[in-house]
Write a protein that holds these residues in place. Sequence first.
Motif, PDB file in Angstrom:
ATOM      1  N   PHE A   1       0.835  -1.204   0.000  1.00 32.96           N
ATOM      2  CA  PHE A   1       0.000   0.000   0.000  1.00 32.96           C
ATOM      3  C   PHE A   1       0.869   1.252   0.000  1.00 32.96           C
ATOM      4  N   ALA A   2       1.884   1.285   0.842  1.00 35.51           N
ATOM      5  CA  ALA A   2       2.731   2.477   0.987  1.00 35.51           C
ATOM      6  C   ALA A   2       3.540   2.783  -0.260  1.00 35.51           C
ATOM      7  N   LEU A   3       3.871   1.752  -1.035  1.00 35.38           N
ATOM      8  CA  LEU A   3       4.719   1.936  -2.215  1.00 35.38           C
ATOM      9  C   LEU A   3       3.929   2.227  -3.490  1.00 35.38           C
ATOM     10  N   ASP A   4       2.613   2.121  -3.411  1.00 37.42           N
ATOM     11  CA  ASP A   4       1.794   2.383  -4.593  1.00 37.42           C
ATOM     12  C   ASP A   4       1.959   3.842  -5.030  1.00 37.42           C
ATOM     13  N   PRO A   5       2.152   4.102  -6.323  1.00 36.89           N
ATOM     14  CA  PRO A   5       2.396   5.483  -6.778  1.00 36.89           C
ATOM     15  C   PRO A   5       1.242   6.442  -6.492  1.00 36.89           C
ATOM     16  N   ASN A   6       0.009   5.948  -6.508  1.00 36.45           N
ATOM     17  CA  ASN A   6      -1.122   6.820  -6.203  1.00 36.45           C
ATOM     18  C   ASN A   6      -1.164   7.180  -4.720  1.00 36.45           C
ATOM     19  N   VAL A   7      -0.849   6.226  -3.875  1.00 32.43           N
ATOM     20  CA  VAL A   7      -0.775   6.504  -2.445  1.00 32.43           C
ATOM     21  C   VAL A   7       0.353   7.495  -2.164  1.00 32.43           C
ATOM     22  N   ARG A   8       1.489   7.293  -2.812  1.00 38.48           N
ATOM     23  CA  ARG A   8       2.619   8.207  -2.612  1.00 38.48           C
ATOM     24  C   ARG A   8       2.265   9.625  -3.041  1.00 38.48           C
TER      25      ARG A   8
ATOM     26  N   PHE B   1       5.517   6.175   5.696  1.00 39.68           N
ATOM     27  CA  PHE B   1       5.767   6.707   4.358  1.00 39.68           C
ATOM     28  C   PHE B   1       7.057   7.519   4.360  1.00 39.68           C
ATOM     29  N   ASP B   2       7.888   7.288   3.364  1.00 38.88           N
ATOM     30  CA  ASP B   2       9.139   8.022   3.229  1.00 38.88           C
ATOM     31  C   ASP B   2       8.869   9.521   3.110  1.00 38.88           C
ATOM     32  N   GLY B   3       9.550  10.301   3.908  1.00 37.19           N
ATOM     33  CA  GLY B   3       9.467  11.747   3.798  1.00 37.19           C
ATOM     34  C   GLY B   3       8.288  12.384   4.500  1.00 37.19           C
ATOM     35  N   SER B   4       7.323  11.595   4.942  1.00 36.44           N
ATOM     36  CA  SER B   4       6.150  12.172   5.611  1.00 36.44           C
ATOM     37  C   SER B   4       6.501  12.539   7.044  1.00 36.44           C
ATOM     38  N   PRO B   5       6.031  13.685   7.531  1.00 33.89           N
ATOM     39  CA  PRO B   5       6.317  14.064   8.916  1.00 33.89           C
ATOM     40  C   PRO B   5       5.440  13.350   9.941  1.00 33.89           C
ATOM     41  N   PHE B   6       4.388  12.655   9.488  1.00 29.05           N
ATOM     42  CA  PHE B   6       3.474  11.990  10.416  1.00 29.05           C
ATOM     43  C   PHE B   6       3.980  10.589  10.758  1.00 29.05           C
ATOM     44  N   ALA B   7       3.906  10.255  12.045  1.00 29.91           N
ATOM     45  CA  ALA B   7       4.497   9.005  12.520  1.00 29.91           C
ATOM     46  C   ALA B   7       3.629   7.781  12.257  1.00 29.91           C
ATOM     47  N   ALA B   8       2.343   7.974  12.015  1.00 30.54           N
ATOM     48  CA  ALA B   8       1.444   6.832  11.858  1.00 30.54           C
ATOM     49  C   ALA B   8       0.326   7.156  10.877  1.00 30.54           C
ATOM     50  N   GLN B   9      -0.352   6.099  10.443  1.00 29.03           N
ATOM     51  CA  GLN B   9      -1.484   6.251   9.519  1.00 29.03           C
ATOM     52  C   GLN B   9      -2.590   5.304   9.929  1.00 29.03           C
ATOM     53  N   SER B  10      -3.812   5.682   9.588  1.00 25.56           N
ATOM     54  CA  SER B  10      -4.961   4.814   9.789  1.00 25.56           C
ATOM     55  C   SER B  10      -5.843   4.907   8.553  1.00 25.56           C
ATOM     56  N   THR B  11      -6.239   3.743   8.027  1.00 31.46           N
ATOM     57  CA  THR B  11      -7.084   3.695   6.839  1.00 31.46           C
ATOM     58  C   THR B  11      -8.380   2.985   7.192  1.00 31.46           C
ATOM     59  N   ASN B  12      -9.498   3.619   6.855  1.00 31.27           N
ATOM     60  CA  ASN B  12     -10.815   3.054   7.139  1.00 31.27           C
ATOM     61  C   ASN B  12     -11.403   2.473   5.865  1.00 31.27           C
ATOM     62  N   TYR B  13     -11.718   1.167   5.913  1.00 33.93           N
ATOM     63  CA  TYR B  13     -12.176   0.442   4.738  1.00 33.93           C
ATOM     64  C   TYR B  13     -13.668   0.129   4.830  1.00 33.93           C
ATOM     65  N   GLY B  14     -14.147  -0.485   3.767  1.00 34.62           N
ATOM     66  CA  GLY B  14     -15.525  -0.960   3.752  1.00 34.62           C
ATOM     67  C   GLY B  14     -16.382  -0.133   2.815  1.00 34.62           C
ATOM     68  N   ARG B  15     -17.545  -0.637   2.545  1.00 38.74           N
ATOM     69  CA  ARG B  15     -18.436   0.094   1.642  1.00 38.74           C
ATOM     70  C   ARG B  15     -19.034   1.325   2.320  1.00 38.74           C
ATOM     71  N   ARG B  16     -19.055   1.319   3.655  1.00 36.50           N
ATOM     72  CA  ARG B  16     -19.651   2.446   4.369  1.00 36.50           C
ATOM     73  C   ARG B  16     -18.766   2.763   5.575  1.00 36.50           C
TER      74      ARG B  16
END
Length: 231
Positions: A84-91, A130-145
């Motif tokens: 996920f982190a290496l995907d060009p769109n995510v980057r 993520f390389d270069g990002s100043p934020f230490a963590a990420q959270s992704t919320n999935y699902g149709r809703r």
Amino acid sequence: LLDKKDRMFAALVHPPNRDGQWDQVVQGFRRILWATQRKFRFPKHVERRGKFHSTTSGVSFGGGQKCPGELAQNKHNQRVLDMFALDPNVRRVVGFIKSAFAFYFPKHYISYAELRKTLLARHPGLRYPFDGSPFAAQSTNYGRRAVTYEHTDCANKADGICPIFCSGDFDPTKGGHLILRELNLLIEFPPGALIFIPSAILLHGNVDIAPGEQQESFTQFTAGGLFRWAQ
């Protein structure tokens, strides 16, 4: 959004579209997000922010830890998160967030970037999501809703800033609005939009979307404990 002393504390950022490709980036982001959801092995627990699956990764400090460390993942899930982190769109989305953060909140940006520098100097084995990002963590919320209940993120830096990136396929004029109840605000939040808020102290959530529509979200943050540890 400004306080009574005209200090900015939140900002809804217009998507970058100078090359006319942002819609393609957002669609590519959704594709990798759904691929991640299919491959990730979610633990069985109740998500306090809503009825959806989520992934959280990165560096944190608290809960009895003696030093900063990475949020635990098994080997399979770590490979999925790396994909996920290496995907060009995510980057590109992460790069958009970084640039907007530096522009709208330069003092916060410097503080977060300096913390990253300090952490990695003292613990070079730590990995930010993520390389270069100043934020230490990420959270992704999935699902149709992936509609969130109203909540605060009390473990984040109290006076910090949290970016929230919206993804999905829904009519933003009829649903998916960002609720900032304490400010009496209801903000249209369409797919591809980005907002920065002080999520640790400002109650926030989403209006539900219509049946058949889809909504996801992606956030980044830094735990307040990391700043206290660095000091």
